[in-house]
Enzyme design. Structure first.
Site, PDB file in Angstrom:
ATOM      1  N   THR A 191      17.634  27.102 -10.006  1.00 25.13           N
ATOM      2  CA  THR A 191      18.240  26.065 -10.201  1.00 25.13           C
ATOM      3  C   THR A 191      18.359  25.265  -8.790  1.00 25.13           C
ATOM      4  O   THR A 191      18.001  25.770  -7.756  1.00 25.13           O
ATOM      5  CB  THR A 191      19.991  26.401 -10.261  1.00 25.13           C
ATOM      6  OG1 THR A 191      20.033  27.109 -11.543  1.00 25.13           O
ATOM      7  CG2 THR A 191      20.852  25.092 -10.232  1.00 25.13           C
ATOM      8  N   ARG A 219      22.700  27.766 -25.228  1.00 24.09           N
ATOM      9  CA  ARG A 219      23.503  28.053 -24.031  1.00 24.09           C
ATOM     10  C   ARG A 219      23.338  27.322 -22.970  1.00 24.09           C
ATOM     11  O   ARG A 219      22.471  26.602 -22.703  1.00 24.09           O
ATOM     12  CB  ARG A 219      22.825  29.511 -23.551  1.00 24.09           C
ATOM     13  CG  ARG A 219      23.212  30.168 -22.298  1.00 24.09           C
ATOM     14  CD  ARG A 219      22.638  29.788 -20.972  1.00 24.09           C
ATOM     15  NE  ARG A 219      23.160  30.561 -20.091  1.00 24.09           N
ATOM     16  CZ  ARG A 219      22.889  30.118 -18.527  1.00 24.09           C
ATOM     17  NH1 ARG A 219      22.092  29.000 -18.331  1.00 24.09           N
ATOM     18  NH2 ARG A 219      23.209  30.982 -17.456  1.00 24.09           N
ATOM     19  N   GLY A 221      24.808  26.900 -19.025  1.00 24.15           N
ATOM     20  CA  GLY A 221      25.283  27.605 -17.971  1.00 24.15           C
ATOM     21  C   GLY A 221      26.192  27.097 -17.236  1.00 24.15           C
ATOM     22  O   GLY A 221      27.111  26.167 -17.758  1.00 24.15           O
ATOM     23  N   THR A 242      23.980  28.465  -7.275  1.00 21.73           N
ATOM     24  CA  THR A 242      22.779  28.758  -8.071  1.00 21.73           C
ATOM     25  C   THR A 242      22.866  30.355  -8.330  1.00 21.73           C
ATOM     26  O   THR A 242      23.564  30.860  -7.507  1.00 21.73           O
ATOM     27  CB  THR A 242      21.667  28.457  -7.091  1.00 21.73           C
ATOM     28  OG1 THR A 242      21.382  29.358  -5.966  1.00 21.73           O
ATOM     29  CG2 THR A 242      21.176  27.214  -6.930  1.00 21.73           C
ATOM     30  N   GLY A 243      22.193  30.776  -9.336  1.00 20.11           N
ATOM     31  CA  GLY A 243      22.300  32.291  -9.751  1.00 20.11           C
ATOM     32  C   GLY A 243      23.062  32.301 -11.027  1.00 20.11           C
ATOM     33  O   GLY A 243      23.194  31.365 -11.633  1.00 20.11           O
TER      34      GLY A 243
HETATM   35  N1  ASP Z   1      22.753  29.032 -12.562  1.00 20.22           N
HETATM   36  C1  ASP Z   1      21.967  28.729 -13.370  1.00 20.22           C
HETATM   37  C2  ASP Z   1      22.394  29.149 -14.725  1.00 20.22           C
HETATM   38  O1  ASP Z   1      22.974  30.379 -14.990  1.00 20.22           O
HETATM   39  C3  ASP Z   1      20.601  29.563 -13.165  1.00 20.22           C
HETATM   40  C4  ASP Z   1      20.337  29.966 -11.832  1.00 20.22           C
HETATM   41  O2  ASP Z   1      20.760  29.225 -10.788  1.00 20.22           O
HETATM   42  O3  ASP Z   1      19.506  30.815 -11.587  1.00 20.22           O
HETATM   43  O4  ASP Z   1      21.942  28.198 -15.679  1.00 20.22           O
END
Ligand code: ASP
Length: 341
Positions: A191, A219, A221, A242-243
């Site tokens: 992200t 889905r 996020g 992010t994550g």
């Molecule tokens: N936060 C993002 C999500 O869950 C994914 C990511 O940042 O890696 O969609």
């Protein structure tokens, strides 16, 4: 006068870490620091410079950071955002994005939008041209087309091959033959979050993503969820993440981080406290035997006075920042030591 670097290194960061270990006694506010500042996830290293230059040139903060994230959205090699982002379980790229504009107290968001490479701009169009805040799926796409965005195939040949590899490896007994190679499926998330404060102290934030790779179609996020993927309050600061989005949504992490800063905590402490709350809200199936989460997540925090920090669960992550010392990567503070490889 201590420089910003000296101050952060010697005072705030140390105080933040020790206070986090002491259950977060508030840290004294730093003296006024440099502005503008643009803060982003590490993949925003090119973008923070573009955004910073635009802000110095007089652009609105939100327009500037959206230009910054557009670089990744339009980069077919970045498999975590926009064009070239990894698709869902059916091989369809579905994108999420949201933004907030501090001075006008407005927000916009799109979820699971298909066929439009720059969902950050669609989120801003929702903010600018509608009485709504969030549009999803087919409706979001139809809105984007009505606003003049061009539809394109976001699945690149590389991501299509990765998806086929993932699909074929799911079950060795099904009708999909495995690729005859051992190319690893390297990552499943990614992200870009970017936040900025300009010289006047006006603040904005944006987050855009292709979300979790191979997700169940539909889905959504954390990125398009105002208060989770990003949040900004012009009187306090901005934050983003992010994550693993599923973990963030449950603690409204961007909102929580801004609230911690509102209480007077330094950005370093705010992100660590948010991470602690997130760990406390993690369901047992996602905990390793040592009680720590089996995933990682980052929070980015930018205070109105220009102080900034990012935090990660496991040591090793970096973030991007640009101020009058130029664009660079810096290290995130962390709750736990680096995971063994
Ligand atoms: N936060 C993002 C999500 O869950 C994914 C990511 O940042 O890696 O969609």
């Amino acid at each position: 006068m201590p420089t910003r670097r000296d101050f952060l290194a010697s005072t705030v960061a140390a105080a933040a870490l020790s206070s986090a270990q002491r259950h977060h006694a508030p840290v004294a506010l730093a003296p006024p620091l440099t502005r503008p500042v643009v803060l982003a996830s590490a993949n925003g290293l090119r973008g923070v410079k573009v955004a910073y230059d635009r802000i110095v040139g007089g652009a609105d903060c939100l327009d500037a950071i959206i230009s910054g994230v557009n670089i990744q959205e339009l980069d077919a090699e970045d498999q975590s955002v926009g064009l070239g982002g990894l698709p869902n379980a059916e091989g369809v790229v579905q994108l999420d994005a949201s933004c907030m504009h501090g001075p006008s107290k407005r927000a916009g968001s799109v979820g699971a939008i298909e066929g439009i490479a720059t969902p950050s701009l669609v989120a801003k169009a929702v903010m600018d041209y509608t009485d709504h805040i969030m549009l999803v799926g087919e409706g979001a796409k139809r809105f984007a087309l009505a606003m003049g965005f061009k539809e394109q195939n976001l699945l690149t040949e590389k991501t299509r091959q990765d998806w086929l590899r993932w699909k074929a490896r799911l079950n060795k007994d099904d009708a999909w033959l495995d690729h005859n190679d051992d190319v690893a499926i390297k990552f499943t998330t990614g992200t870009i979050n970017m936040n900025a404060v300009d010289a006047r102290g006006d603040i904005s934030s944006v987050t855009t993503t292709s979300g979790m790779a191979w997700k169940i179609p539909g889905r959504i996020g954390d990125s398009p969820v105002i208060g989770a993927g990003q949040y900004c309050d012009n009187t306090v600061g901005a934050a983003g993440s992010t994550g693993r989005g599923e973990a963030n949504i449950k603690v409204c992490g961007a909102f929580l981080t801004v609230e911690f800063m509102r209480q007077g905590l330094a950005p370093e402490v705010a992100v660590l406290k948010t991470l602690e709350r997130l760990v406390a809200m993690t369901e047992p199936r996602l905990l390793r035997p040592d009680g720590r989460p089996n995933f990682d997540i980052q929070f980015y925090a930018l205070a109105k006075d220009g102080r900034y920090a990012a935090g990660t669960l496991y040591d090793g992550a970096q973030f991007a920042v640009c101020d009058d010392r130029g664009a660079r990567l810096e290290k995130c503070v962390s709750l736990y030591p680096r995971l063994p490889r």
